[in-house]
Design a protein around this motif. Structure first.
Motif, PDB file in Angstrom:
ATOM      1  N   VAL A   1      34.164 -32.194  89.288  1.00 23.78           N
ATOM      2  CA  VAL A   1      34.569 -31.909  87.909  1.00 23.78           C
ATOM      3  C   VAL A   1      33.385 -31.292  87.181  1.00 23.78           C
ATOM      4  CG1 VAL A   1      35.413 -32.855  85.739  1.00 23.78           C
ATOM      5  CG2 VAL A   1      36.249 -33.775  87.909  1.00 23.78           C
ATOM      6  N   THR A   2      33.434 -29.996  86.944  1.00 23.84           N
ATOM      7  CA  THR A   2      32.304 -29.287  86.330  1.00 23.84           C
ATOM      8  C   THR A   2      32.707 -28.524  85.073  1.00 23.84           C
ATOM      9  OG1 THR A   2      32.670 -27.372  87.767  1.00 23.84           O
ATOM     10  CG2 THR A   2      31.118 -29.051  88.536  1.00 23.84           C
ATOM     11  N   ASP A   3      33.914 -28.811  84.530  1.00 19.99           N
ATOM     12  CA  ASP A   3      34.297 -28.188  83.260  1.00 19.99           C
ATOM     13  C   ASP A   3      34.519 -29.245  82.172  1.00 19.99           C
ATOM     14  OD1 ASP A   3      36.622 -29.309  84.230  1.00 19.99           O
ATOM     15  OD2 ASP A   3      37.862 -27.525  83.946  1.00 19.99           O
ATOM     16  N   GLN A   4      34.063 -30.464  82.427  1.00 29.23           N
ATOM     17  CA  GLN A   4      34.001 -31.539  81.450  1.00 29.23           C
ATOM     18  C   GLN A   4      32.599 -32.138  81.543  1.00 29.23           C
ATOM     19  OE1 GLN A   4      38.419 -33.006  82.884  1.00 29.23           O
ATOM     20  NE2 GLN A   4      37.076 -34.565  82.044  1.00 29.23           N
ATOM     21  N   PHE A   5      32.185 -32.843  80.493  1.00 29.06           N
ATOM     22  CA  PHE A   5      30.893 -33.519  80.563  1.00 29.06           C
ATOM     23  C   PHE A   5      30.919 -34.752  79.678  1.00 29.06           C
ATOM     24  CE2 PHE A   5      30.436 -30.368  77.159  1.00 29.06           C
ATOM     25  CZ  PHE A   5      29.831 -31.080  76.136  1.00 29.06           C
ATOM     26  N   MET A   6      29.990 -35.637  79.966  1.00 23.98           N
ATOM     27  CA  MET A   6      29.802 -36.845  79.182  1.00 23.98           C
ATOM     28  C   MET A   6      28.590 -36.661  78.259  1.00 23.98           C
ATOM     29  SD  MET A   6      32.185 -38.883  80.365  1.00 23.98           S
ATOM     30  CE  MET A   6      31.677 -40.372  79.479  1.00 23.98           C
ATOM     31  N   LEU A   7      28.702 -37.191  77.048  1.00 24.32           N
ATOM     32  CA  LEU A   7      27.543 -37.415  76.195  1.00 24.32           C
ATOM     33  C   LEU A   7      27.289 -38.910  76.244  1.00 24.32           C
ATOM     34  CD1 LEU A   7      27.891 -35.246  72.946  1.00 24.32           C
ATOM     35  CD2 LEU A   7      26.127 -35.093  74.698  1.00 24.32           C
ATOM     36  N   GLY A   8      26.193 -39.301  76.893  1.00 21.76           N
ATOM     37  CA  GLY A   8      26.034 -40.718  77.193  1.00 21.76           C
ATOM     38  C   GLY A   8      27.117 -41.139  78.172  1.00 21.76           C
TER      39      GLY A   8
END
Length: 516
Positions: A450-457
């Motif tokens: 999954v490389t088109d979403q990301f986490m902040l913290g």
């Protein structure tokens, strides 16, 4: 040459090395790369696996991923390849490797870099910045409802490269200009490079003092004449960053700009290892690293090129992008490259200028013309990055409706600034990244690709639209209960279609962990 061969564990995936290769991470079978070819961005001689293993060297190396093993080769006979294992998952491998080799500095860049959008004058002024243009841009930003932040005056504000004094014709009273910008709420940065215009008085003075990189190799001047090499703006000599006298000379120039003019910080551009290599430097990456180390003394900084800079309090911008949706230099590379930055120890990250910093400057590579939809989605992607940076004036190129959407993206960034700043402080203390892949927060649950979403913290997940013409997207929701930006709740693990018209930036906050 030193060789390391690691048989792959069942299902093992690898990340790291070169940030510009982020679209290929985790690396597929058959992937090969040479870290001497890091392209104008952050490079780290560090690889990490989701099975808790790492590979590291202090020098460049090449590596290949086959169907059964990872093979790495150093380029120098005395270089050492180390590896570690038994650290559980991607986060465990990162923590162990970074603590061992790149402990966090305990400090972070200037908080304003995170707390408000940044504004770079590059696209609006190109090679002709003037005092009048700078002030007009800043005043129009505020009139259009954008918050003040860091303002960067880019290339050609100075007389020559290496001179680093304001051009008196274009900037008749730079101290008054900076004072006015400060009153408006901005901090001011200046662009510079470690290069020196060859025929300038500065170059002659520096050469006489032995502070420029010397020619080497067959046919070189026996008296050690300064070398000259080509970069994107022409031909220059190089300040010898490994010489403490040269660094002290440049520090004096920058301190004068701070003390006499009021400049707050600097955009440390250039420093690319291939350029130092073209001068004949035996260890070109050492010069890039020295450039990074030089910037540590300035909390208000920006770098686009780095080598072994993990853990340092440097704002790391991605390489310049074209005005394109797809490809190595396109919008869809922003999140993969940000995740690569995170996993190579660069916590304080910024995408390229919104819309692409190379727009109009690369004939045949810049797309079919300006695309308002691309600019809008670019701004939304950047909104919840640790930093966001404008250059092209939104009011000049957008319709009123799209301008309102971009203004809202800037507002979202300032709304989330306290949370981003808290994560930045955590990164400074622990070395853990601000942005994180889903695989980091939810290991061994099928999120590695999954490389088109990301986490902040570990609790805020962002899922921007990255495809042209899309009015929605699938979102992978990890275990737990999540509340979306529109107030709806979801229970993961699940894959859900999110409607995302141009005005929406989808994000979700985990409100409860999964029940045991």
């Amino acid at each position: 040459m030193t060789t390391l061969e690691l048989p792959l564990l069942d299902g093992e995936r690898w990340w790291g090395g070169a940030v510009a290769e982020g679209r290929h991470m985790p690396y597929p079978e058959g992937y090969t790369f040479d870290l001497r070819d890091v392209l104008a961005n952050q490079g780290m001689p560090l690889l990490l696996s989701d099975r808790g293993r790492w590979v590291h060297s202090e020098r460049t190396f090449s590596f290949t991923i086959s169907d059964t093993r990872l093979t790495a080769h150093t380029h120098e006979a005395d270089a050492v390849l180390e590896h570690g294992e038994g650290h559980g998952d991607l986060r465990g491998a990162y923590r162990h490797a970074v603590t061992r080799h790149y402990p966090p500095s305990g400090t972070m860049p200037d908080p304003l870099l995170f707390g408000a959008p940044q504004y770079n004058l590059w696209i609006e002024t190109v090679f002709e910045p003037t005092q009048e243009k700078v002030l007009a841009y800043a005043e129009r930003l505020l009139a259009e409802g954008f918050p003040p932040g860091v303002l960067m005056i880019d290339d050609r504000w100075s007389n020559d490269y290496g001179d680093w004094t304001f051009h008196p014709g274009r900037f008749p009273d730079p101290a008054a200009m900076v004072a006015r910008l400060h009153r408006l709420g901005f901090k001011v940065m200046l662009w510079l490079v470690p290069y020196v215009t060859p025929d300038s008085p500065t170059a002659r003075q520096l050469n006489d003092r032995g502070l420029l990189v010397r020619e080497t190799g067959a046919g070189a001047d026996t008296e050690g004449r300064a070398g000259v090499a080509r970069w994107w703006n022409g031909w220059s000599a190089g300040l010898d960053l490994l010489d403490p006298r040269a660094r002290a000379w440049l520090t004096g120039r920058l301190e004068a700009l701070r003390d006499d003019i009021g400049i707050d910080g600097f955009k440390f551009d250039g420093g690319d290892a291939p350029w130092w290599r073209s001068l004949g430097c035996a260890d070109p990456e050492a010069y890039t690293h020295a450039w990074n180390r030089f910037g540590v003394d300035w909390p208000l900084n920006e770098f686009r090129d780095a080598w072994r800079a993990a853990g340092l309090p440097l704002a790391q911008r991605q390489q310049d992008k074209y005005h394109l949706w797809e490809g190595r230099f396109g919008l869809d590379s922003l999140i993969p490259n940000a995740l690569a930055q995170a996993l190579t120890g660069h916590a304080f990250t910024c995408p390229d200028m919104i819309g692409g910093g190379e727009f109009r400057f690369v004939p045949g590579e810049g797309g079919e013309g300006f695309d308002e939809e691309l600019f809008v989605r670019y701004a939304q992607i950047a909104a919840l990055f640790p930093m966001m940076q404008f250059s092209m004036a939104p009011w000049r190129v957008l319709s009123p409706d799209n301008l309102a959407i971009v203004r809202e993206a800037a507002r979202i960034h300032t709304e989330f600034a306290p949370e981003i700043l808290s994560l930045a402080a955590h990164a400074a203390a622990t070395g853990e990244p601000i942005q994180r892949p889903l695989e980091w927060a939810f290991p061994h649950q099928g999120y590695a690709a999954v490389t088109d979403q990301f986490m902040l913290g570990d609790a805020l997940m962002v899922a921007p639209v990255v495809a042209k013409g899309a009015d929605g997207r699938e979102v992978r929701i990890p275990p737990g209960t999540w509340r979306a930006d529109d107030g709806r709740s979801y229970v993961g693990p699940a894959t859900v279609w999110f409607e995302a018209p141009p005005a929406r930036l989808p994000y979700l906050r985990r409100t409860a962990a999964p029940q045991a």
